[in-house]
Enzyme design. Structure first.
Site, PDB file in Angstrom:
ATOM      1  N   TYR A  88     -96.672 -21.159  -2.165  1.00  0.00           N
ATOM      2  CA  TYR A  88     -96.207 -20.201  -1.156  1.00  0.00           C
ATOM      3  C   TYR A  88     -96.171 -20.876   0.217  1.00  0.00           C
ATOM      4  O   TYR A  88     -95.189 -20.757   0.965  1.00  0.00           O
ATOM      5  CB  TYR A  88     -97.139 -18.976  -1.139  1.00  0.00           C
TER       6      TYR A  88
ATOM      7  N   SER B 227     -93.279 -16.677   7.353  1.00  0.00           N
ATOM      8  CA  SER B 227     -94.642 -16.170   7.110  1.00  0.00           C
ATOM      9  C   SER B 227     -95.575 -16.828   8.125  1.00  0.00           C
ATOM     10  O   SER B 227     -95.208 -17.823   8.762  1.00  0.00           O
ATOM     11  CB  SER B 227     -95.053 -16.558   5.688  1.00  0.00           C
TER      12      SER B 227
HETATM   13  P1  NAP Z   1     -93.013  -7.160  -2.166  1.00  0.00           P
HETATM   14  O1  NAP Z   1     -93.286  -5.744  -1.826  1.00  0.00           O
HETATM   15  O2  NAP Z   1     -93.678  -7.785  -3.336  1.00  0.00           O
HETATM   16  O3  NAP Z   1     -91.428  -7.328  -2.272  1.00  0.00           O
HETATM   17  C1  NAP Z   1     -90.856  -8.528  -2.732  1.00  0.00           C
HETATM   18  C2  NAP Z   1     -89.394  -8.293  -3.005  1.00  0.00           C
HETATM   19  O4  NAP Z   1     -88.811  -9.474  -3.569  1.00  0.00           O
HETATM   20  C3  NAP Z   1     -89.187  -7.184  -4.051  1.00  0.00           C
HETATM   21  O5  NAP Z   1     -88.003  -6.491  -3.749  1.00  0.00           O
HETATM   22  C4  NAP Z   1     -89.008  -7.982  -5.311  1.00  0.00           C
HETATM   23  O6  NAP Z   1     -88.337  -7.294  -6.341  1.00  0.00           O
HETATM   24  C5  NAP Z   1     -88.189  -9.136  -4.788  1.00  0.00           C
HETATM   25  N1  NAP Z   1     -88.202 -10.231  -5.741  1.00  0.00           N
HETATM   26  C6  NAP Z   1     -89.258 -10.987  -6.117  1.00  0.00           C
HETATM   27  N2  NAP Z   1     -88.881 -11.868  -7.055  1.00  0.00           N
HETATM   28  C7  NAP Z   1     -87.568 -11.678  -7.278  1.00  0.00           C
HETATM   29  C8  NAP Z   1     -86.598 -12.281  -8.130  1.00  0.00           C
HETATM   30  N3  NAP Z   1     -86.918 -13.277  -8.972  1.00  0.00           N
HETATM   31  N4  NAP Z   1     -85.328 -11.831  -8.098  1.00  0.00           N
HETATM   32  C9  NAP Z   1     -84.990 -10.819  -7.265  1.00  0.00           C
HETATM   33  N5  NAP Z   1     -85.851 -10.201  -6.438  1.00  0.00           N
HETATM   34  C10 NAP Z   1     -87.121 -10.635  -6.434  1.00  0.00           C
HETATM   35  O7  NAP Z   1     -93.415  -8.094  -0.963  1.00  0.00           O
HETATM   36  P2  NAP Z   1     -93.080  -8.040   0.598  1.00  0.00           P
HETATM   37  O8  NAP Z   1     -94.368  -8.194   1.291  1.00  0.00           O
HETATM   38  O9  NAP Z   1     -92.196  -6.935   0.933  1.00  0.00           O
HETATM   39  O10 NAP Z   1     -92.335  -9.429   0.734  1.00  0.00           O
HETATM   40  C11 NAP Z   1     -91.027  -9.563   1.252  1.00  0.00           C
HETATM   41  C12 NAP Z   1     -90.906 -10.930   1.895  1.00  0.00           C
HETATM   42  O11 NAP Z   1     -91.784 -10.983   3.013  1.00  0.00           O
HETATM   43  C13 NAP Z   1     -91.310 -12.087   0.990  1.00  0.00           C
HETATM   44  O12 NAP Z   1     -90.467 -13.197   1.227  1.00  0.00           O
HETATM   45  C14 NAP Z   1     -92.733 -12.372   1.439  1.00  0.00           C
HETATM   46  O13 NAP Z   1     -93.120 -13.682   1.158  1.00  0.00           O
HETATM   47  C15 NAP Z   1     -92.590 -12.134   2.913  1.00  0.00           C
HETATM   48  N6  NAP Z   1     -93.838 -11.909   3.660  1.00  0.00           N
HETATM   49  C16 NAP Z   1     -94.643 -10.851   3.375  1.00  0.00           C
HETATM   50  C17 NAP Z   1     -95.793 -10.669   4.133  1.00  0.00           C
HETATM   51  C18 NAP Z   1     -96.722  -9.517   3.912  1.00  0.00           C
HETATM   52  O14 NAP Z   1     -97.771  -9.465   4.572  1.00  0.00           O
HETATM   53  N7  NAP Z   1     -96.427  -8.578   3.040  1.00  0.00           N
HETATM   54  C19 NAP Z   1     -96.113 -11.561   5.139  1.00  0.00           C
HETATM   55  C20 NAP Z   1     -95.268 -12.626   5.387  1.00  0.00           C
HETATM   56  C21 NAP Z   1     -94.123 -12.788   4.641  1.00  0.00           C
HETATM   57  P3  NAP Z   1     -89.195  -6.448  -7.433  1.00  0.00           P
HETATM   58  O15 NAP Z   1     -89.660  -5.210  -6.735  1.00  0.00           O
HETATM   59  O16 NAP Z   1     -88.202  -6.210  -8.507  1.00  0.00           O
HETATM   60  O17 NAP Z   1     -90.336  -7.330  -7.853  1.00  0.00           O
END
Ligand code: NAP
Length: 252
Positions: free
Chosen positions: A157, A144
């Site tokens: 986080y 991140s």
């Molecule tokens: P998201 O849409 O909220 O997706 C998160 C994913 O993680 C979903 O598939 C969720 O499943 C899964 N998850 C969460 N808790 C879980 C658990 N206890 N067991 C199994 N699966 C779990 O968010 P995203 O933005 O795509 O995030 C994906 C990754 O990118 C994360 O590591 C996040 O920190 C990182 N990231 C995101 C951004 C951004 O701007 N969006 C920036 C930097 C890093 P459910 O759908 O079932 O909840």
């Protein structure tokens, strides 16, 4: 000359592939030729449709990653059903927001368990399988901007993502000589569930947009190229690197 980005015949295990960035990564890997093992707690229905449209197979291994109990079974299922694991993308993650003065132990532990502990132990399980089977592999961790910066109101986080950067380097040091590449992608600000609260806050949304040289939030498909690169032979001599995909955010 063979295409060094070709993933034909590879098996990629992607956590949290049902939505957001994990979905974008899984679809890109499938379009490059990989079969997908989607690990998570929600059915990856849309991802399955897109992976099949790319002519590849998807196996859903239902698991919650707030404990490391399912880790052994995840690797076992992937190997039984698809014969191998070649790529592990540690993508699943959560965020909890609150002032540090009020931040709870529950919000600390929940984030650290999913974002850091499961990342390490899934990497360990995959690497144990690769070492036992005398083959190499690719690990791509999702870091991140808060692997580099402090952030605001997201202490667990920031700790978890700074930790992801640290263990990416540590595991690269230990496993590079075994043919295992451990690298990370550091996404900037992407429009997913994770950032919905930020985008709904008009002032935060505006200040974030003003700082992104590209001028817009990222889309999950914007991560595809970096994910394919770090999963493919094109990155065979890349170890312990963190590739920002951030519309220029860190350059500001
Ligand atoms: P998201 O849409 O909220 O997706 C998160 C994913 O993680 C979903 O598939 C969720 O499943 C899964 N998850 C969460 N808790 C879980 C658990 N206890 N067991 C199994 N699966 C779990 O968010 P995203 O933005 O795509 O995030 C994906 C990754 O990118 C994360 O590591 C996040 O920190 C990182 N990231 C995101 C951004 C951004 O701007 N969006 C920036 C930097 C890093 P459910 O759908 O079932 O909840």
């Amino acid at each position: 000359m063979a295409n060094p980005f070709d993933l034909s015949g590879r098996v990629a295990l992607v956590t949290g592939a049902n939505t957001g960035l994990g979905q974008g990564i899984a679809v890109a890997l499938a379009q490059a030729g990989a079969d997908i093992v989607a690990v998570g707690r929600s059915a990856p229905t849309d991802t399955d449709t897109a992976v099949r449209a790319a002519g590849r197979r998807l196996l859903w291994v239902e698991a919650t990653l707030d404990s490391i109990a399912p880790v052994g079974e995840i690797v076992r299922r992937a190997v039984v059903e698809f014969g191998a694991i070649d790529i592990l993308v540690n993508n699943a993650g959560i965020i909890r927001r609150n002032d540090s003065l009020d931040f709870s132990e529950e919000d600390w532990d929940a984030v650290m368990d999913v974002n850091l502990k499961s990342v390490f132990f899934l990497a360990q399980a995959a690497a144990r399988w690769w070492v036992a089977n005398e083959r190499g592999g690719k690990i791509v961790n999702i870091a991140s901007m808060l692997s580099f910066q402090g952030g605001i109101r997201v202490p667990s986080y920031t700790a978890s993502k700074s930790g992801v950067l640290g263990i990416t380097r540590l595991l690269a040091n230990e496993w590079a000589s075994k043919g295992i590449n451990v690298n990370a992608i550091a996404p900037g600000y992407f429009a997913t569930n994770n950032t919905e609260a930020l985008r709904n806050d008009e002032a935060r949304n505006q200040s974030i947009l003003e700082r992104i040289p590209a001028g817009h939030w990222g889309k999950p498909s914007d991560l595809g190229g970096a994910a394919v690169f770090l999963s493919s032979a094109a990155s065979d001599y890349v170890h312990g690197a963190v590739l920002p995909v951030d519309g220029g955010w860190l350059a500001r």
